[in-house]
Design an enzyme around this catalytic site. Sequence first.
Site, short mmCIF file in Angstrom:
data_model
loop_
_atom_site.label_atom_id
_atom_site.label_comp_id
_atom_site.label_asym_id
_atom_site.label_seq_id
_atom_site.Cartn_x
_atom_site.Cartn_y
_atom_site.Cartn_z
N GLU A 117 0.82 -1.21 0.00
CA GLU A 117 0.00 0.00 0.00
C GLU A 117 0.85 1.26 0.00
OE1 GLU A 117 -3.64 -1.79 2.75
OE2 GLU A 117 -1.92 -0.81 3.71
N ASP B 204 -7.70 -4.73 8.72
CA ASP B 204 -7.19 -3.54 8.03
C ASP B 204 -7.12 -3.72 6.51
OD1 ASP B 204 -5.15 -5.35 7.88
OD2 ASP B 204 -3.65 -4.12 8.90
#
Length: 355
Positions: free
Chosen positions: A64, A235
Amino acid sequence: MSAAHSLNIVPFVSVENMMDLVLSVGIEKFLIELSAYVEEDFIRWVDFDKTPRVASHSNDGVIELMPTSDGKLYSFKYVNGHPKNTKSGRQTVTAFGVLAEVDSGYPVLLTEMTILTALRTAATSAVAAKHLAPTGAKTMAIIGNGAQSEFQAIAFKALLGIDHLRLYDIDPGATQRCKKNLESFGFKIDACRSAEDAVEGAQIVTTVTADKKNSTILTDNMVGPGVHINAVGGDCPGKTELHRDILLRSDIFVEFPPQTRIEGEIQQLAQDHPVHELWKVIAGAEPGRVAEKQMTLFDSVGFATEDFSALRYVRDKLSTNSGFQNLDLLADPDEPRDLFGMLMRHATSTRVTSA
């Protein structure tokens, strides 16, 4: 950081530099000071560019990028999440980050963020709990005793006065390691045999597991009224820790709803299910905990402003600390438009040196 006066040089904080910095400040003091930066930036939430992180998912994990800017400074963090990594001796999460000036685009800091992310995640959880946990809470259960667990424990001790921990992990060795690591920090620590055992008598329950899948770490019957749940492990899409029924009877607080609805526990709920934005609570625009028997849930997925806060804090600490390296990162030709000439002059100087 005097290194910043040379335009080609960017201060670089290595893992060793970061460990030295944290230990020189003191872990608890570092977390308290970092929490203040996190809280300050939540209060000025409206100043930030906000976007869900840019994620590249695979069967093995996720990579990410997490960018944000307040108009004066820009930051991003590169971070991965690969639960299987521990089998090959690697970290589940690794990260590095950059802080830059918006007016020039020049970076002013490059730093490791594996350790720093663990610290900022714990700091953010504790900041949320200041507003959401029962008054006078002293006992916290931590379910999942991996790399994040000790940081969570110390942050909650430093900011809320938690002094009793009830630990559980499916790997008893992880629990024993966590207990040993925390022995010198003044906790009473119980190593528990099950998640059900761990939550018994806890006013705060932290779930921080690593598996990249939908799990049920807590079921509805395990959580009584008045408890604050600090849900850290969920998450990414398809990764949750809590039974849906817990969500339905909780007041849910989130960082950035568009991101949390994709990655957090609330991915289990309808897109219009009501949630509260944490920044509004911290800024005093909305209440946090309002009743003794209220069940509160911080659906934590981590957001870019928290990394911004951590990078800003480290940059400020380095103004009085030499714990960084001068990294020759940026090309700086004598004439800004003559990048090719700089390359050719280097070739010439290299030949002269060789001769």
